[in-house]
Scaffold this motif. Structure first.
Motif, PDB file in Angstrom:
ATOM      1  N   PRO A 122       8.201   5.815 -25.867  1.00 42.77           N
ATOM      2  CA  PRO A 122       7.962   6.905 -24.835  1.00 42.77           C
ATOM      3  C   PRO A 122       6.699   7.913 -25.067  1.00 42.77           C
ATOM      4  O   PRO A 122       6.076   8.260 -24.385  1.00 42.77           O
ATOM      5  CB  PRO A 122       9.167   7.741 -24.769  1.00 42.77           C
ATOM      6  CG  PRO A 122       9.942   7.344 -25.748  1.00 42.77           C
ATOM      7  CD  PRO A 122       9.708   5.965 -26.103  1.00 42.77           C
ATOM      8  N   THR A 125       3.779   6.044 -24.084  1.00 43.77           N
ATOM      9  CA  THR A 125       3.429   6.285 -22.667  1.00 43.77           C
ATOM     10  C   THR A 125       3.003   7.647 -22.424  1.00 43.77           C
ATOM     11  O   THR A 125       2.076   7.591 -21.420  1.00 43.77           O
ATOM     12  CB  THR A 125       4.927   6.095 -21.902  1.00 43.77           C
ATOM     13  OG1 THR A 125       5.410   4.776 -22.096  1.00 43.77           O
ATOM     14  CG2 THR A 125       4.856   6.490 -20.405  1.00 43.77           C
ATOM     15  N   MET A 169      11.018  13.769 -22.609  1.00 46.44           N
ATOM     16  CA  MET A 169      10.670  12.970 -21.656  1.00 46.44           C
ATOM     17  C   MET A 169      11.601  12.937 -20.321  1.00 46.44           C
ATOM     18  O   MET A 169      12.988  13.201 -20.642  1.00 46.44           O
ATOM     19  CB  MET A 169      10.694  11.485 -21.898  1.00 46.44           C
ATOM     20  CG  MET A 169       9.482  11.277 -22.807  1.00 46.44           C
ATOM     21  SD  MET A 169       7.897  11.361 -22.384  1.00 46.44           S
ATOM     22  CE  MET A 169       7.842   9.941 -21.415  1.00 46.44           C
ATOM     23  N   TYR A 171      12.867  10.978 -16.892  1.00 50.55           N
ATOM     24  CA  TYR A 171      12.927   9.786 -16.188  1.00 50.55           C
ATOM     25  C   TYR A 171      13.501   9.737 -14.909  1.00 50.55           C
ATOM     26  O   TYR A 171      14.299  10.519 -14.487  1.00 50.55           O
ATOM     27  CB  TYR A 171      13.697   8.547 -17.116  1.00 50.55           C
ATOM     28  CG  TYR A 171      13.182   8.246 -18.486  1.00 50.55           C
ATOM     29  CD1 TYR A 171      12.353   7.350 -18.632  1.00 50.55           C
ATOM     30  CD2 TYR A 171      13.493   9.400 -19.472  1.00 50.55           C
ATOM     31  CE1 TYR A 171      11.961   6.797 -19.991  1.00 50.55           C
ATOM     32  CE2 TYR A 171      13.027   8.928 -20.880  1.00 50.55           C
ATOM     33  CZ  TYR A 171      12.272   7.874 -21.104  1.00 50.55           C
ATOM     34  OH  TYR A 171      11.692   7.920 -22.132  1.00 50.55           O
ATOM     35  N   PRO A 176       9.745   6.532 -16.532  1.00 49.66           N
ATOM     36  CA  PRO A 176       9.234   7.543 -17.347  1.00 49.66           C
ATOM     37  C   PRO A 176       8.238   8.354 -16.223  1.00 49.66           C
ATOM     38  O   PRO A 176       7.649   7.767 -15.548  1.00 49.66           O
ATOM     39  CB  PRO A 176       8.148   7.196 -18.270  1.00 49.66           C
ATOM     40  CG  PRO A 176       8.724   5.923 -18.690  1.00 49.66           C
ATOM     41  CD  PRO A 176       9.263   5.242 -17.528  1.00 49.66           C
ATOM     42  N   GLY A 179       6.340  14.116 -19.337  1.00 44.67           N
ATOM     43  CA  GLY A 179       6.736  14.499 -20.658  1.00 44.67           C
ATOM     44  C   GLY A 179       5.882  15.370 -21.328  1.00 44.67           C
ATOM     45  O   GLY A 179       5.119  15.973 -20.740  1.00 44.67           O
ATOM     46  N   TYR A 196       2.013  13.569 -17.008  1.00 42.84           N
ATOM     47  CA  TYR A 196       2.826  12.880 -15.864  1.00 42.84           C
ATOM     48  C   TYR A 196       2.042  11.868 -15.463  1.00 42.84           C
ATOM     49  O   TYR A 196       1.264  11.459 -15.344  1.00 42.84           O
ATOM     50  CB  TYR A 196       3.582  13.766 -14.929  1.00 42.84           C
ATOM     51  CG  TYR A 196       2.413  14.659 -14.021  1.00 42.84           C
ATOM     52  CD1 TYR A 196       2.075  13.849 -13.012  1.00 42.84           C
ATOM     53  CD2 TYR A 196       1.893  15.731 -14.516  1.00 42.84           C
ATOM     54  CE1 TYR A 196       1.043  14.528 -11.974  1.00 42.84           C
ATOM     55  CE2 TYR A 196       0.782  16.216 -13.485  1.00 42.84           C
ATOM     56  CZ  TYR A 196       0.520  15.900 -12.301  1.00 42.84           C
ATOM     57  OH  TYR A 196      -0.616  16.221 -11.699  1.00 42.84           O
ATOM     58  N   HIS A 209       9.401  19.050 -14.991  1.00 48.11           N
ATOM     59  CA  HIS A 209       9.811  18.991 -16.435  1.00 48.11           C
ATOM     60  C   HIS A 209       9.684  19.957 -17.210  1.00 48.11           C
ATOM     61  O   HIS A 209      10.783  20.198 -18.028  1.00 48.11           O
ATOM     62  CB  HIS A 209       8.764  17.893 -16.880  1.00 48.11           C
ATOM     63  CG  HIS A 209       8.623  17.721 -18.363  1.00 48.11           C
ATOM     64  ND1 HIS A 209       7.777  18.549 -19.114  1.00 48.11           N
ATOM     65  CD2 HIS A 209       9.365  16.998 -19.230  1.00 48.11           C
ATOM     66  CE1 HIS A 209       8.020  18.244 -20.386  1.00 48.11           C
ATOM     67  NE2 HIS A 209       8.873  17.434 -20.672  1.00 48.11           N
TER      68      HIS A 209
END
Length: 300
Positions: A122, A125, A169, A171, A176, A179, A196, A209
Motif C-alpha cells: 500500500p 500504491t 489507507m 479502501y 485502495p 492514504g 488518493y 480519509h
C-alpha cells in the motif's frame, strides 16, 4: 544542551537535513537555553543557515524572519469535541463529507480503514498516486529520487513507542482509495504525503480519509495532527488551530553570505509575493497545471 542537524553545502551554506522534505527545522535543545545564532554558525563553520520551516521558540528565530501558519487538528479535548468544532466552523464541509462517504458506499462498496499498517505494497500504491499528482500539477516528482523512496520505506519499518512511520489507507470494496504517510511521536502525528486515487475524486476522498485518520489517531493517543505549512483548501476546512513556522536565513558577514543573498533572497521574496496574492497564486497554479499536462503528454 542540544544538537543542531544541518547539511553543509558549497561556500559554507547550511540547510536543514533533507531540505525540501523536512517540515520542522532547527535546533533540538534544552528549554530556555541561550544560544547566539552567529556564534552557532561560526562554531559549525557556516556562513549562512537557510530555512523555510523553522519551528517557533528557536534561538535562530529573529524578528525579521517571515512567519507562516502551520494548520493543525487539535485533538487534546477528544474526538467528539473536535467534531463539534467542525460543525460550528466548517459545518457545510463536515456534513457534505459524511454524505459523500455514504454515497460512495452505496455506489462503490463498503469502506475499510487500515491505520498504522506496515505493509510495503500500500505504501508503493500511495507513492504512485503522489507521483501522478506531482506530474499532473507541474511539480517536481520527489519520488523520482531513489534515496527519498528508500528513506520513506526505512521510516515505515521504524516502529517504536516514541517514534514511527505511520501509513494509513482507506479502501472501497478492498480497492485502495486514499492514504497518507507521516511520522508520529507519542502525541503528535506529522502530516507528510497524502494522496488518493483520482477515480474517486467526485467523492472528496482526501477529506473522507483525513477525518477517518484523525479519528483513529485520537483513539491511539495522538493529541495533535500537524498538517504542515501550505495553503490548501482541505487544511482550512479541517483545522481548529495553528502552529507557526518561519522562513528566512541567518548569516555572518562575508562574501559567501553576499553571494547567497543574490541567489536566494529575491527569489524567496518574489515567491512570497505570489503566495500572498490570490490572483497571482491562481495564475501561477494554473500555469503549473498546464505545464504538468503538457509534460505528461510529451512523456507518453
Amino acid at each position: 544542551m542540544g544538537f543542531f542537524p544541518f547539511e553543509r553545502h558549497p561556500l559554507g551554506i547550511g540547510k536543514p537535513v533533507a531540505a525540501g522534505l523536512t517540515d520542522a527545522q532547527g535546533l533540538v535543545h534544552l528549554k530556555d537555553v541561550q544560544i547566539h545564532p552567529l556564534w552557532l554558525l561560526k562554531e559549525c563553520g557556516l556562513a549562512v543557515y537557510e530555512f523555510d520551516h523553522l519551528v517557533a521558540g528557536q534561538p535562530l528565530l529573529l524578528a525579521r524572519h517571515e512567519r507562516h501558519p502551520s494548520p493543525i487538528i487539535d485533538l487534546r479535548d477528544g474526538w467528539d469535541n473536535y467534531t463539534k468544532s467542525l460543525l460550528k466552523n466548517s459545518g457545510k464541509t463536515y456534513k457534505s463529507t459524511l454524505a459523500k462517504s455514504r454515497k460512495l458506499q452505496r455506489e462503490a462498496g463498503l469502506l475499510r480503514h487500515d491505520y498504522a499498517t506496515t505493509d510495503l505494497e500500500p505504501l508503493r500504491t500511495l507513492l504512485s498516486w503522489k507521483t501522478d499528482q506531482y506530474r499532473r500539477t507541474g511539480r517536481a516528482d520527489r519520488f523520482s529520487h531513489p534515496w527519498i523512496v528508500e528513506l520513506v520505506e526505512r521510516l515505515l519499518a521504524t516502529q517504536s513507542e516514541s517514534f514511527a512511520g505511520v501509513l494509513d489507507m482507506v479502501y472501497v470494496d478492498d480497492r485502495p482509495m486514499a492514504g497518507h504517510f507521516g511520522l508520529r511521536t507519542r502525541t503528535t502525528l506529522a502530516g507528510w504525503f497524502p494522496a488518493y486515487d483520482t477515480h474517486f475524486a467526485k467523492y472528496s476522498p482526501g477529506l473522507i480519509h483525513h477525518l477517518a485518520m484523525a479519528e483513529r489517531a485520537a483513539g491511539s493517543g495522538i493529541e495533535v495532527v500537524d498538517m504542515g505549512r501550505g495553503q490548501k483548501e482541505y487544511k482550512d476546512k479541517l483545522k481548529n488551530g495553528e502552529l507557526e513556522v518561519a522562513e528566512g536565513r541567518v548569516a555572518r558577514i562575508g562574501p559567501a553570505a553576499g553571494v547567497h543573498w543574490v541567489m536566494r533572497v529575491p527569489v524567496r521574496k518574489t515567491r512570497a509575493t505570489v503566495m500572498a496574492n490570490p490572483l497571482l497564486l491562481k495564475t501561477a497554479d494554473k500555469t503549473l497545471k498546464t505545464y504538468g499536462r503538457l509534460r505528461t503528454v510529451l512523456q507518453r
